[in-house]
Write a protein that holds these residues in place. Structure first.
Motif, PDB file in Angstrom:
ATOM      1  N   ILE A 332      45.264  45.648  35.839  1.00 13.41           N
ATOM      2  CA  ILE A 332      45.658  46.147  34.515  1.00 13.41           C
ATOM      3  C   ILE A 332      44.547  45.898  33.506  1.00 13.41           C
ATOM      4  O   ILE A 332      44.236  46.761  32.668  1.00 13.41           O
ATOM      5  CB  ILE A 332      46.967  45.477  34.057  1.00 13.41           C
ATOM      6  CG1 ILE A 332      48.130  45.944  34.941  1.00 13.41           C
ATOM      7  CG2 ILE A 332      47.255  45.792  32.593  1.00 13.41           C
ATOM      8  CD1 ILE A 332      49.459  45.315  34.577  1.00 13.41           C
ATOM      9  N   GLY A 333      43.913  44.717  33.589  1.00 13.02           N
ATOM     10  CA  GLY A 333      42.825  44.406  32.669  1.00 13.02           C
ATOM     11  C   GLY A 333      41.655  45.353  32.812  1.00 13.02           C
ATOM     12  O   GLY A 333      41.096  45.828  31.810  1.00 13.02           O
ATOM     13  N   SER A 334      41.271  45.674  34.043  1.00 14.21           N
ATOM     14  CA  SER A 334      40.130  46.561  34.262  1.00 14.21           C
ATOM     15  C   SER A 334      40.406  47.982  33.777  1.00 14.21           C
ATOM     16  O   SER A 334      39.499  48.695  33.373  1.00 14.21           O
ATOM     17  CB  SER A 334      39.768  46.585  35.744  1.00 14.21           C
ATOM     18  OG  SER A 334      40.813  47.154  36.521  1.00 14.21           O
ATOM     19  N   LEU A 335      41.663  48.388  33.803  1.00 18.49           N
ATOM     20  CA  LEU A 335      42.030  49.732  33.346  1.00 18.49           C
ATOM     21  C   LEU A 335      42.079  49.839  31.819  1.00 18.49           C
ATOM     22  O   LEU A 335      42.020  50.941  31.275  1.00 18.49           O
ATOM     23  CB  LEU A 335      43.394  50.129  33.913  1.00 18.49           C
ATOM     24  CG  LEU A 335      43.494  50.342  35.435  1.00 18.49           C
ATOM     25  CD1 LEU A 335      44.939  50.604  35.834  1.00 18.49           C
ATOM     26  CD2 LEU A 335      42.589  51.490  35.884  1.00 18.49           C
ATOM     27  N   ASN A 336      42.199  48.694  31.152  1.00 18.02           N
ATOM     28  CA  ASN A 336      42.421  48.715  29.702  1.00 18.02           C
ATOM     29  C   ASN A 336      41.415  47.880  28.910  1.00 18.02           C
ATOM     30  O   ASN A 336      41.670  47.524  27.761  1.00 18.02           O
ATOM     31  CB  ASN A 336      43.843  48.207  29.403  1.00 18.02           C
ATOM     32  CG  ASN A 336      44.912  49.133  29.947  1.00 18.02           C
ATOM     33  OD1 ASN A 336      45.246  50.155  29.355  1.00 18.02           O
ATOM     34  ND2 ASN A 336      45.465  48.762  31.103  1.00 18.02           N
ATOM     35  N   ASN A 337      40.252  47.603  29.504  1.00 17.08           N
ATOM     36  CA  ASN A 337      39.189  46.882  28.807  1.00 17.08           C
ATOM     37  C   ASN A 337      39.664  45.516  28.315  1.00 17.08           C
ATOM     38  O   ASN A 337      39.430  45.129  27.173  1.00 17.08           O
ATOM     39  CB  ASN A 337      38.664  47.725  27.639  1.00 17.08           C
ATOM     40  CG  ASN A 337      37.298  47.280  27.161  1.00 17.08           C
ATOM     41  OD1 ASN A 337      36.469  46.827  27.958  1.00 17.08           O
ATOM     42  ND2 ASN A 337      37.037  47.389  25.863  1.00 17.08           N
ATOM     43  N   LEU A 338      40.331  44.774  29.218  1.00 15.56           N
ATOM     44  CA  LEU A 338      40.865  43.453  28.886  1.00 15.56           C
ATOM     45  C   LEU A 338      40.307  42.399  29.845  1.00 15.56           C
ATOM     46  O   LEU A 338      39.999  42.708  31.007  1.00 15.56           O
ATOM     47  CB  LEU A 338      42.398  43.445  28.997  1.00 15.56           C
ATOM     48  CG  LEU A 338      43.171  44.424  28.117  1.00 15.56           C
ATOM     49  CD1 LEU A 338      44.637  44.456  28.533  1.00 15.56           C
ATOM     50  CD2 LEU A 338      43.037  44.060  26.643  1.00 15.56           C
ATOM     51  N   TYR A 347      48.242  32.508  32.258  1.00 19.42           N
ATOM     52  CA  TYR A 347      47.141  33.459  32.087  1.00 19.42           C
ATOM     53  C   TYR A 347      46.920  33.731  30.598  1.00 19.42           C
ATOM     54  O   TYR A 347      47.873  33.750  29.812  1.00 19.42           O
ATOM     55  CB  TYR A 347      47.439  34.776  32.803  1.00 19.42           C
ATOM     56  CG  TYR A 347      47.634  34.623  34.291  1.00 19.42           C
ATOM     57  CD1 TYR A 347      46.568  34.779  35.182  1.00 19.42           C
ATOM     58  CD2 TYR A 347      48.894  34.295  34.818  1.00 19.42           C
ATOM     59  CE1 TYR A 347      46.754  34.621  36.543  1.00 19.42           C
ATOM     60  CE2 TYR A 347      49.078  34.147  36.187  1.00 19.42           C
ATOM     61  CZ  TYR A 347      48.005  34.301  37.042  1.00 19.42           C
ATOM     62  OH  TYR A 347      48.185  34.153  38.375  1.00 19.42           O
ATOM     63  N   THR A 348      45.677  33.990  30.254  1.00 21.40           N
ATOM     64  CA  THR A 348      45.324  34.417  28.885  1.00 21.40           C
ATOM     65  C   THR A 348      44.624  35.763  28.980  1.00 21.40           C
ATOM     66  O   THR A 348      43.653  35.921  29.729  1.00 21.40           O
ATOM     67  CB  THR A 348      44.387  33.393  28.212  1.00 21.40           C
ATOM     68  OG1 THR A 348      45.085  32.153  28.087  1.00 21.40           O
ATOM     69  CG2 THR A 348      43.985  33.888  26.834  1.00 21.40           C
ATOM     70  N   ILE A 349      45.151  36.723  28.206  1.00 17.42           N
ATOM     71  CA  ILE A 349      44.620  38.089  28.240  1.00 17.42           C
ATOM     72  C   ILE A 349      44.088  38.449  26.859  1.00 17.42           C
ATOM     73  O   ILE A 349      44.790  38.302  25.856  1.00 17.42           O
ATOM     74  CB  ILE A 349      45.702  39.087  28.681  1.00 17.42           C
ATOM     75  CG1 ILE A 349      46.143  38.753  30.125  1.00 17.42           C
ATOM     76  CG2 ILE A 349      45.209  40.518  28.585  1.00 17.42           C
ATOM     77  CD1 ILE A 349      47.249  39.614  30.649  1.00 17.42           C
ATOM     78  N   LYS A 350      42.829  38.916  26.848  1.00 21.86           N
ATOM     79  CA  LYS A 350      42.195  39.278  25.559  1.00 21.86           C
ATOM     80  C   LYS A 350      41.460  40.605  25.687  1.00 21.86           C
ATOM     81  O   LYS A 350      41.038  40.989  26.783  1.00 21.86           O
ATOM     82  CB  LYS A 350      41.206  38.183  25.148  1.00 21.86           C
ATOM     83  CG  LYS A 350      41.843  36.843  24.829  1.00 21.86           C
ATOM     84  CD  LYS A 350      40.787  35.831  24.381  1.00 21.86           C
ATOM     85  CE  LYS A 350      41.415  34.492  24.013  1.00 21.86           C
ATOM     86  NZ  LYS A 350      40.392  33.506  23.570  1.00 21.86           N
ATOM     87  N   LYS A 351      41.307  41.259  24.562  1.00 20.21           N
ATOM     88  CA  LYS A 351      40.594  42.525  24.517  1.00 20.21           C
ATOM     89  C   LYS A 351      39.090  42.234  24.511  1.00 20.21           C
ATOM     90  O   LYS A 351      38.619  41.335  23.817  1.00 20.21           O
ATOM     91  CB  LYS A 351      40.968  43.320  23.265  1.00 20.21           C
ATOM     92  CG  LYS A 351      40.413  44.743  23.240  1.00 20.21           C
ATOM     93  CD  LYS A 351      40.973  45.496  22.047  1.00 20.21           C
ATOM     94  CE  LYS A 351      40.498  46.945  22.033  1.00 20.21           C
ATOM     95  NZ  LYS A 351      40.973  47.697  23.210  1.00 20.21           N
ATOM     96  N   ILE A 352      38.334  43.001  25.309  1.00 20.05           N
ATOM     97  CA  ILE A 352      36.879  42.852  25.329  1.00 20.05           C
ATOM     98  C   ILE A 352      36.290  43.481  24.074  1.00 20.05           C
ATOM     99  O   ILE A 352      36.551  44.661  23.777  1.00 20.05           O
ATOM    100  CB  ILE A 352      36.269  43.512  26.574  1.00 20.05           C
ATOM    101  CG1 ILE A 352      36.827  42.848  27.858  1.00 20.05           C
ATOM    102  CG2 ILE A 352      34.753  43.427  26.564  1.00 20.05           C
ATOM    103  CD1 ILE A 352      36.375  43.503  29.131  1.00 20.05           C
TER     104      ILE A 352
END
Length: 353
Positions: A332-338, A347-352
């Motif tokens: 999901i992160g790779s698909l949404n620049n995260l 887990y910690t998810i952030k926008k690149i």
């Protein structure tokens, strides 16, 4: 003298005469006869010791289940004299039977293996469903098995680059995805291999038909032993197809079947995220809703900033037992620049940026 179930049980319980013991020993020396009671690996590595391993006793119980018609809910029946019986078979095979006619017991059976180095022991695990209802189990790799009544799965540790499972009866497998370790189910001379999929196998020992029913993904079904000799060919199944083999004539065919839609258990977000027995299904769900659903159903912690996920959605499903949460979040992160970072608490998810 005719070999029958009663005589074999008498042999295992240490009550045969010398003549009967020699006859049953010769009968069990044939692998095709012996596999009803012990598989080849158990037979090859069995050491005649005082106490039999409970896993082997379970194996014997399951394979004579249809003969003794024991209706009780139990997973353990012990044959106290199995060491005696196996010792007779082992010694008789090499022509060294030493049998006492007076009390029908083997004289000093332990000396046969006393000077032989023992192989490294890999313990086989057995899961047996002797109940009247389907039961669900999780294998060490995360694969979910729905085991039907009067059925059994067994496996050695998944530590040698493969995941091999033996099946007697009927089971549905939701295979955990692992491209490095193919998952293979051996049943009635068929080997069904998948990397990550959902399939159902029916393979009772006395059943007229053996069936491999593919629900999702793809599998390859390879014939072995008798089926291979009979000319049954390898088949690559597609979803919605069932491979059927007549175990008397060895006639094989592939036919379509209707795939039943998964039963919806609950709705996490009206009209979007739903939960079935097999997965959490997302239909253009906002990512904040996806992460909240994963937190709730998987009991994990996912830290994110909602404002960074505005207008980001996901369509797909997280499959219980098959998907790895680390890989799923990274996808999901790779698909949404995260970026997805694993922490001590989740887990910690952030926008690149």
């Amino acid at each position: 003298m005719q070999i029958n179930q009663k005589l074999v049980e008498k042999f295992f319980s240490g009550q045969c005469t010398a003549a009967e013991a020699r006859l049953v020993s010769k009968y069990l020396a044939d692998e095709n006869n012996r596999e009803i009671y012990l598989n080849s690996e158990e037979w090859e590595h069995f050491e005649p010791v005082e106490k039999v391993d409970e896993k082997i006793s379970d194996r014997i119980y399951v394979n004579v289940l249809d003969h003794i018609h024991n209706k009780r809910e139990t997973r353990r029946i012990r044959f106290r004299y199995l060491a005696y019986a196996a010792s007779i078979v082992l010694i008789a095979t090499v022509g060294l039977v030493a049998y006492k006619l007076g009390n029908n017991r083997v004289a000093n059976p332990s000396y046969v293996a006393s000077n032989r180095s023992k192989p490294v022991t890999r313990v086989e695990t057995f899961i047996t469903n002797t109940s009247a209802v389907k039961r669900t189990y999780t294998l060490p790799d995360g694969t979910i098995v729905e085991l039907y009544p009067k059925s059994e799965v067994s496996y050695f540790p998944f530590d040698q680059g493969k995941r091999d499972v033996n099946l007697i009866g009927q089971a549905l497998f939701r295979v955990h995805k692992d491209k490095t370790k193919p998952f293979t189910v051996f049943a009635n001379n068929l080997a069904t291999t998948a990397l990550g999929t959902v399939f159902k196998i029916t393979a009772f020992k006395k059943g007229l038909y053996t069936k491999v029913r593919l629900i999702e993904g793809k599998v390859v079904v390879k014939p072995q032993n008798k089926l291979l000799s009979a000319g049954v060919e390898t088949v690559y199944l597609l979803p919605g197809k069932v491979f059927i083999v007549n175990m008397q004539t060895y006639a094989a065919s592939v036919k379509p079947f209707n795939v039943v839609a998964p039963k919806q258990l609950e709705t996490l977000d009206p009209g979007k995220a739903i939960v079935t027995e097999a997965a959490i299904v997302f239909d253009n769900e906002p990512l904040s809703g996806v992460f909240n659903a994963l937190e709730t159903k998987l009991n994990i912690k996912i830290n994110f900033t909602p404002s960074e996920l505005i207008k980001l959605e996901f369509k797909g499903q997280y499959e219980f037992g098959r998907d790895d949460i680390d890989a799923f979040l990274k996808m999901i992160g790779s698909l949404n620049n995260l970026t997805v970072d694993k922490t001590d608490v989740g887990y910690t998810i952030k926008k690149i940026k």
